[in-house]
Design an enzyme around this catalytic site. Sequence first.
Site, short mmCIF file in Angstrom:
data_model
loop_
_atom_site.label_atom_id
_atom_site.label_comp_id
_atom_site.label_asym_id
_atom_site.label_seq_id
_atom_site.Cartn_x
_atom_site.Cartn_y
_atom_site.Cartn_z
CD GLN A 129 2.25 8.50 5.15
OE1 GLN A 129 1.42 8.19 6.03
NE2 GLN A 129 3.47 8.79 5.60
CD1 TRP B 51 -3.30 4.57 4.91
CD2 TRP B 51 -3.47 3.78 6.86
NE1 TRP B 51 -2.94 5.15 6.02
CE2 TRP B 51 -3.12 4.77 7.12
CE3 TRP B 51 -4.48 3.06 8.16
CZ2 TRP B 51 -3.06 5.45 8.60
CZ3 TRP B 51 -4.22 3.56 9.19
CH2 TRP B 51 -3.59 4.75 9.50
NE ARG C 39 -4.19 13.70 9.18
CZ ARG C 39 -5.38 14.01 9.78
NH1 ARG C 39 -5.47 14.13 11.16
NH2 ARG C 39 -6.36 13.75 9.26
CG ASP C 40 -0.90 15.63 7.03
OD1 ASP C 40 -0.40 14.40 7.47
OD2 ASP C 40 -1.94 15.51 6.43
CD GLU D 95 -6.49 13.86 5.94
OE1 GLU D 95 -6.67 13.02 6.71
OE2 GLU D 95 -6.69 13.58 4.54
CG ASN E 22 -1.55 7.01 2.45
OD1 ASN E 22 -1.26 6.12 2.83
ND2 ASN E 22 -1.86 8.07 2.98
CG ASP E 23 -0.93 11.36 2.01
OD1 ASP E 23 -1.94 10.72 1.35
OD2 ASP E 23 -1.03 11.88 3.01
CB SER F 254 1.77 13.08 5.10
OG SER F 254 1.51 11.98 4.26
CD1 TRP G 235 -1.31 2.38 2.30
CD2 TRP G 235 -2.72 1.71 0.84
NE1 TRP G 235 -1.95 3.40 2.25
CE2 TRP G 235 -3.17 2.92 1.31
CE3 TRP G 235 -3.91 1.10 0.12
CZ2 TRP G 235 -4.34 3.53 0.86
CZ3 TRP G 235 -5.00 1.62 -0.19
CH2 TRP G 235 -5.11 2.91 0.31
C1 FRU Z 1 -3.97 11.93 4.03
C2 FRU Z 1 -3.64 11.33 5.45
C3 FRU Z 1 -2.74 12.25 6.06
C4 FRU Z 1 -2.02 11.35 6.91
C5 FRU Z 1 -1.73 10.20 6.19
C6 FRU Z 1 -1.68 8.99 6.80
O1 FRU Z 1 -4.22 11.09 2.97
O2 FRU Z 1 -4.57 11.03 6.06
O3 FRU Z 1 -3.11 13.33 6.70
O4 FRU Z 1 -0.84 11.89 7.67
O5 FRU Z 1 -2.80 10.13 5.34
O6 FRU Z 1 -1.54 7.82 6.01
#
Ligand code: FRU
Length: 466
Positions: free
Chosen positions: A54, A62, A166-167, A218, A37-38, A95, A35
């Site tokens: 990620q 996830w 976060r992020d 986010e 994602n970001d 992230s 998996w």
């Molecule tokens: C966005 C998110 C971020 C977080 C990450 C976790 O897709 O939810 O806010 O840091 O993915 O995987």
Amino acid sequence: MTAAFAAASPQKAADGTLTNECYRPQYHFTPRTNWTNDPNGLVFYAGEYHLFFQHNPTGIDWGNMTWGHAVGPDLLHWTQLDHALLPDRLGTIFSGSAVVDGDNTAGFQDGPEKTIVCIFTSAGGTSPESKGRPFTQSLAYSTDRGRTWKKYAGNPVLGHISGGNRDPKVLWHAASRRWIMALYLDDAKTPNAYALFSSPNLKEWTRLCTVEVPGATECPDFFELPVDGDPKKTKWVFWGASNDYVLGSFDGKEFKREAGPFKSHWGANRYAAQTFSDIPVADGRRIQLAWMSGGKYPGMPFNQQFTFPAALTLRTFPEGVRLCTQPIRELDSLHKGRFSWKGTLEPNASPLNGARGELFEIRLVVEPSKASSIGLTIRGMPIKYDVREGTLTCLDKSAPIGLTGGRLALQVLVDRASIEIFTTDGRVNMAFCFLPADDNKTLSIFAEGGAAEVRALDVWDLKSIY
Ligand code: FRU
């Protein structure tokens, strides 16, 4: 590094089987397995683009968030390295961003190489090891061009503020000689609120102001761009994960919103975009990658993919200044065969008859003329412009697109598991995960209700990056 994660780090199969599966994107980034994602920590240093992501090192869904890592020379070809950041007692690794600490403000540099610093969310409470801890912001750094990473002993560098804050996206603000961090606050009372912080050394942060981006949550991004290419006329873009942005000014302390929110994307699968830090001044582009969120990849060893890198610009339109998104010009280097055509496109004519393949770039300039709709059919799936409504529709999503000088101008990127559509001026983009029927590799163009004038149609087969 915990042994379980290290052992799970996927290796490229010697026979290349992890690059040519039936739904493996051929010029969009995917990790070899599991998996993602970001996109995280996008940064350029010493001739290499770093792409962190990620990643779940142990599963196809996830979870267990870490930062996977790939490097490449040209934003097209990537080599996946070992995972850069693994969970610790402060949490799994959510992230964040990366910067080159050119002036050694953090003091991590220990030789001639500049330090690359990653600023990420320690997602406390998301693992047994971090039970009971909140979400905080932390640093890791590399003094060997990103090959090995150390967590900063003083983590976290920014304590808990609210919710799952976060992020962090960090940039160097030259005028005030400060690092600036944009952070999503995840505050239940103001769900669209972000905050800006400043720091002289990446370790100590002072809160500057709150920024609301209506509709957005986010993964913030925050950057300055010239308007219409004029370096004396700039605006700041504050961006949220859902591709919504506001425009304003920033003096090193306060962001003043002047316009927006605006939407830049009308497709189904684009989220958590981030732009590269430290692109050389001589290049000067603001280059963005996004998670092509959603989508299913039956039977594949990977799950999820990224958009093709795009260059962002601010341009003035009759309705005001807007952000434009266009695929980077490096795409040209993947061109193989080219088919070109122009002329009067009658209903039921098929000038592309016989075009077949999986990887295409298509550029189309068409005047609808007498047609009520015009479009392309890609492996059985129509992209259709309704002339009266002024909308472009693909896979149940529609974007409003006015004709410019009576013309519709589109750029379409087709890969094994995606379609990305851009108006040539970059005002509108639509990203879609798309699994075509295996047995249909055809491409066609159509006009309905009357003839249209095709001013230019160029179709390139594309090379795979593998
Ligand atoms: C966005 C998110 C971020 C977080 C990450 C976790 O897709 O939810 O806010 O840091 O993915 O995987």
